[in-house]
Design an enzyme around this catalytic site. Structure first.
Site, PDB file in Angstrom:
ATOM      1  N   GLU A  38       0.845  -1.209   0.000  1.00  0.00           N
ATOM      2  CA  GLU A  38       0.000   0.000   0.000  1.00  0.00           C
ATOM      3  C   GLU A  38       0.871   1.247   0.000  1.00  0.00           C
ATOM      4  O   GLU A  38       0.520   2.261  -0.600  1.00  0.00           O
ATOM      5  CB  GLU A  38      -0.898   0.016   1.246  1.00  0.00           C
ATOM      6  CG  GLU A  38      -1.882  -1.135   1.333  1.00  0.00           C
ATOM      7  CD  GLU A  38      -2.467  -1.321   2.735  1.00  0.00           C
ATOM      8  OE1 GLU A  38      -3.603  -1.802   2.823  1.00  0.00           O
ATOM      9  OE2 GLU A  38      -1.799  -1.005   3.747  1.00  0.00           O
ATOM     10  N   ASP A 225     -12.572  -5.174  -0.746  1.00  0.00           N
ATOM     11  CA  ASP A 225     -13.547  -6.273  -0.630  1.00  0.00           C
ATOM     12  C   ASP A 225     -14.831  -5.762   0.006  1.00  0.00           C
ATOM     13  O   ASP A 225     -14.825  -4.725   0.673  1.00  0.00           O
ATOM     14  CB  ASP A 225     -12.954  -7.421   0.204  1.00  0.00           C
ATOM     15  CG  ASP A 225     -12.447  -6.949   1.555  1.00  0.00           C
ATOM     16  OD1 ASP A 225     -11.300  -6.473   1.624  1.00  0.00           O
ATOM     17  OD2 ASP A 225     -13.219  -7.004   2.534  1.00  0.00           O
TER      18      ASP A 225
HETATM   19  N1  ADE Z   1      -8.347  -4.782   4.831  1.00  0.00           N
HETATM   20  C1  ADE Z   1      -8.891  -4.937   3.625  1.00  0.00           C
HETATM   21  N2  ADE Z   1     -10.075  -5.582   3.702  1.00  0.00           N
HETATM   22  C2  ADE Z   1     -10.292  -5.835   5.023  1.00  0.00           C
HETATM   23  C3  ADE Z   1     -11.328  -6.461   5.761  1.00  0.00           C
HETATM   24  N3  ADE Z   1     -12.395  -6.967   5.161  1.00  0.00           N
HETATM   25  N4  ADE Z   1     -11.193  -6.530   7.099  1.00  0.00           N
HETATM   26  C4  ADE Z   1     -10.107  -6.030   7.708  1.00  0.00           C
HETATM   27  N5  ADE Z   1      -9.111  -5.418   7.075  1.00  0.00           N
HETATM   28  C5  ADE Z   1      -9.192  -5.317   5.736  1.00  0.00           C
END
Ligand code: ADE
Length: 267
Positions: A38, A225
């Site tokens: 990142e 996500d």
């Molecule tokens: N980083 C990226 N996606 C995540 C998620 N679903 N939960 C925690 N950290 C994350």
């Protein structure tokens, strides 16, 4: 003696810093990011250089990058690698440690917790969207004892950024932190209760450390996500990490250009 004088001087500087956050002009910006994947695109987009020798010395595992952007001093600090496993130091423990040390070292006017996150479709999140935080909470600290229940949630307000949100067309919402990529049913109930828009693993800890110094803080998080979707987070995360990091690479410099030289009240 000399040692006492030196420590008096640094105590005085520390006191001055602690009292320096009235509506001031932003000149020094500290960005905190857990993962190297990142941080690297962001560091490149901002033209920053690795601090050598390190400004935050070992055994702290973090790495800092510094330079000037849009007339401001900009520092990106990532949390470094785990000694035991070699992977990035994600989660709230390295986040709190790194933030504390980086604020001491760089004395920023503002702290930005940035990186990737899961997004809630029910709050308008889609893959590679970039969110600004309105507040930060923990969803996995359950302590059902009077007083400790509230401590466990550990909620902090983000500095208000209405003009930034509007200027860059960013979505806004509560960022919720926990130390797992997945979630339990109780975590989900708490995330819904706190009206979380994005879920990640660091922001509430960054906010806790920044609050010790009275330093304003907000988050810029891009979505890898969908938390309230159908697929496991790890699958979508790995698939979309590159795309979400690209979104951060584009937006973070714009955020810095917008906030540099402005007063807190103008964000
Ligand atoms: N980083 C990226 N996606 C995540 C998620 N679903 N939960 C925690 N950290 C994350």
């Amino acid at each position: 003696d000399v040692v006492t004088l030196a420590s008096d001087a640094s105590e005085e500087a520390q006191q001055q810093y602690l009292q320096s956050h009235a509506d001031k002009t932003i000149q020094t910006i500290l960005l905190l990011v857990a993962m190297e994947a990142e941080a690297t695109p962001m560091v490149e987009a901002l033209g920053l250089k690795a601090d050598s020798p390190p400004v935050i010395p070992p055994p702290a595992p973090c790495h800092s990058f510094s330079g000037r952007h849009a007339g401001a001093n900009v520092h990106v600090v990532c949390f470094g690698k785990c000694k035991a496993t070699g992977v990035d130091n994600v989660g709230t423990v390295p986040a709190a440690l790194t933030t504390y040390l980086a604020i001491q070292a760089f004395k920023p006017d503002i702290v930005i917790s940035t990186g990737t996150a899961g997004g809630f479709r029910s709050r308008g999140a889609a893959i590679a969207d970039v969110f600004v935080s309105t507040g930060m909470v923990n969803h996995d600290r359950r302590i059902p004892i009077p007083g400790f229940d509230k401590y466990g949630v550990g909620a902090f307000d983000a500095i208000p950024t209405p003009h930034l949100q509007k200027a860059l067309s960013l979505k806004a919402g509560v960022v919720t932190s926990g130390n797992s990529l997945d979630y339990t049913a109780e975590d989900m109930a708490r995330m819904v209760q706190h009206e979380a828009a994005v879920k990640e693993m660091e922001a509430a800890a960054v906010a806790w450390s920044a609050d010790l110094f009275g330093c304003p803080v907000f988050c810029i998080k891009s979505v890898t996500d969908i938390v309230d979707g159908e697929r496991p987070a790890q699958e979508e995360f790995l698939e979309n990490l590159h795309k979400a990091a690209g979104a951060l690479q584009a937006v973070v410099p714009q955020v810095i250009e917008f906030i540099a030289g402005k007063r807190y009240s103008e964000l």
